[in-house]
Write an enzyme that holds these catalytic residues in place. Sequence first.
Site, PDB file in Angstrom:
ATOM      1  CG  HIS A 122      -1.919   0.933   1.420  1.00 46.83           C
ATOM      2  ND1 HIS A 122      -1.689   2.251   1.749  1.00 46.83           N
ATOM      3  CD2 HIS A 122      -3.262   0.808   1.290  1.00 46.83           C
ATOM      4  CE1 HIS A 122      -2.849   2.885   1.815  1.00 46.83           C
ATOM      5  NE2 HIS A 122      -3.822   2.043   1.541  1.00 46.83           N
ATOM      6  CG  ASP A 199       0.321  -2.743   5.989  1.00 49.48           C
ATOM      7  OD1 ASP A 199      -0.646  -2.912   6.754  1.00 49.48           O
ATOM      8  OD2 ASP A 199       0.282  -2.023   4.981  1.00 49.48           O
ATOM      9  CD  GLN A 202      -7.024  -4.779   3.423  1.00 50.28           C
ATOM     10  OE1 GLN A 202      -7.993  -5.507   3.611  1.00 50.28           O
ATOM     11  NE2 GLN A 202      -7.148  -3.483   3.248  1.00 50.28           N
ATOM     12  CE  LYS A 225      -7.925  -0.190   5.546  1.00 48.56           C
ATOM     13  NZ  LYS A 225      -6.699  -0.201   4.773  1.00 48.56           N
ATOM     14  CB  CYS A 363      -3.519   3.249  -1.585  1.00 48.58           C
ATOM     15  SG  CYS A 363      -4.777   4.442  -1.156  1.00 48.58           S
TER      16      CYS A 363
HETATM   17  C1  PLP Z   1      -5.748   0.527   4.537  1.00 47.92           C
HETATM   18  C2  PLP Z   1      -4.361   0.093   4.429  1.00 47.92           C
HETATM   19  C3  PLP Z   1      -3.313   0.877   4.909  1.00 47.92           C
HETATM   20  C4  PLP Z   1      -3.512   2.255   5.450  1.00 47.92           C
HETATM   21  O1  PLP Z   1      -4.345   2.250   6.549  1.00 47.92           O
HETATM   22  P1  PLP Z   1      -4.980   3.619   7.072  1.00 47.92           P
HETATM   23  O2  PLP Z   1      -6.040   3.156   7.985  1.00 47.92           O
HETATM   24  O3  PLP Z   1      -5.506   4.336   5.871  1.00 47.92           O
HETATM   25  O4  PLP Z   1      -3.897   4.363   7.762  1.00 47.92           O
HETATM   26  C5  PLP Z   1      -2.049   0.376   4.817  1.00 47.92           C
HETATM   27  N1  PLP Z   1      -1.808  -0.829   4.308  1.00 47.92           N
HETATM   28  C6  PLP Z   1      -2.780  -1.619   3.845  1.00 47.92           C
HETATM   29  C7  PLP Z   1      -2.445  -2.969   3.304  1.00 47.92           C
HETATM   30  C8  PLP Z   1      -4.091  -1.184   3.879  1.00 47.92           C
HETATM   31  O5  PLP Z   1      -5.057  -1.962   3.416  1.00 47.92           O
END
Ligand code: PLP
Length: 405
Positions: A122, A199, A202, A225, A363
């Site tokens: 992302h 990260d 997801q 999320k 993104c």
């Molecule tokens: C949504 C997302 C982000 C960013 O998260 P925010 O809540 O917008 O700060 C980073 N990495 C992944 C894989 C995402 O899906």
Amino acid sequence: MFDVEKLRCDFPALSVLRNKKRIIFLDSAASAQKPKIILDKMNYVYQHEYANVHRGMYYFSERATELYEDSRKKIQKFINAKEVEEIIFTKGATNSINLVAYTWAEQNLTDKDNIIITRAEHHSNIVPWQIMQKRKNFKIKVAEVDDDGNLDIEYLKNLVDENTKLICCAQVSNVLGTIFPVKEITKFAHNHSIKVLVDGCQSTPHMAIDVQDLDCDFYAFSGHKIYGPTGVGVLYGKKEILENMAPFEGGGDMIKNVSFSGSTWADIPARFEAGTPMIVQAIGLGYAIDYISLIGMADVYAEDRKLLKYMQDAIEDLKDFKILGKSTNKIAVVSFVPTFTHPQDLAMILDQEGICVRTGHHCAQPLHEKFCTKSSVRASLGVYSDKNDVDALISSLHKAKKFFI
Ligand SMILES: *Cc1c(COP(=O)(O)O)cnc(C)c1O
């Protein structure tokens, strides 16, 4: 297994009507809908238990502090961190990753060093590194994914040299849905004294997380999320690493002593939580964790895989939609490109049918480049998604196809 139809009643947004038809929400990967109970509980905190935290010696402040710190404990348990101090509240995953860039990377990387990110990241796991690169002049190397959307692990290993200091990798791609082998990466990285940032944006909504088992050094995710409120996220970091990091932002609550001859920093996690935090959102994130933990992440994962297969097979059967990344190891995120029109035009037609999907590059521009497209349509599922949602999508895709071809 949980009863999806019963669970759907927890989410007021799912009964909103548009053109007399119920909304079909297939954009949980961008942000999940919220159960009413979490909103009610947050509202209750504002009305009955609210004050600033860590400050007052009176009932409201002590109660708010207790709830805030309880939420930290729930998060610790949720990702199985060893110590509660390893959990830092942030504004969201983006903020968590920036925190690591502006502290650990700023303090530890030099122009001799390099870091590795993947093509599937992302933007929020790409751009903070590019910004810090301007200040510290380290090199950024990019690990590739193959045509199925799997990470090319051998390629990644070959990028490593004695100056590699950090590997940043999503646990699950927000476009492909692929689950990346972060445990294997971490094991390899640690053999070469390399730190790993995962990260988890997801993965946290779809599967059980164990940061001790993954053995990663940093883990970032967002509250919104996983059915929690916006404005709050988490950075997990191993205690011995966080303890050796200087603060990101200065302000109240992150100091031991302040004087004009110099100030000293508070212990972790307070050191990284300057100013009045997002108190009620942080508490709400704890409630969200209660909510999904009650369903059970193992069941969430199992249901998710079933519905993913149903959806992906159905999109495939329609022909004329090219699916990006068909790894066998993925969660319920399917991005696809119609062969007969632009994704934007398709999304407009879907919107008229009350179907909420994400369109664009999500993104992740470098990843779309790899699949020779600028954008795609993404359908992503949450705990409340059911067969009806998928059937509605498929029938609308069918209609759209007839309209264009
Ligand atoms: C949504 C997302 C982000 C960013 O998260 P925010 O809540 O917008 O700060 C980073 N990495 C992944 C894989 C995402 O899906």
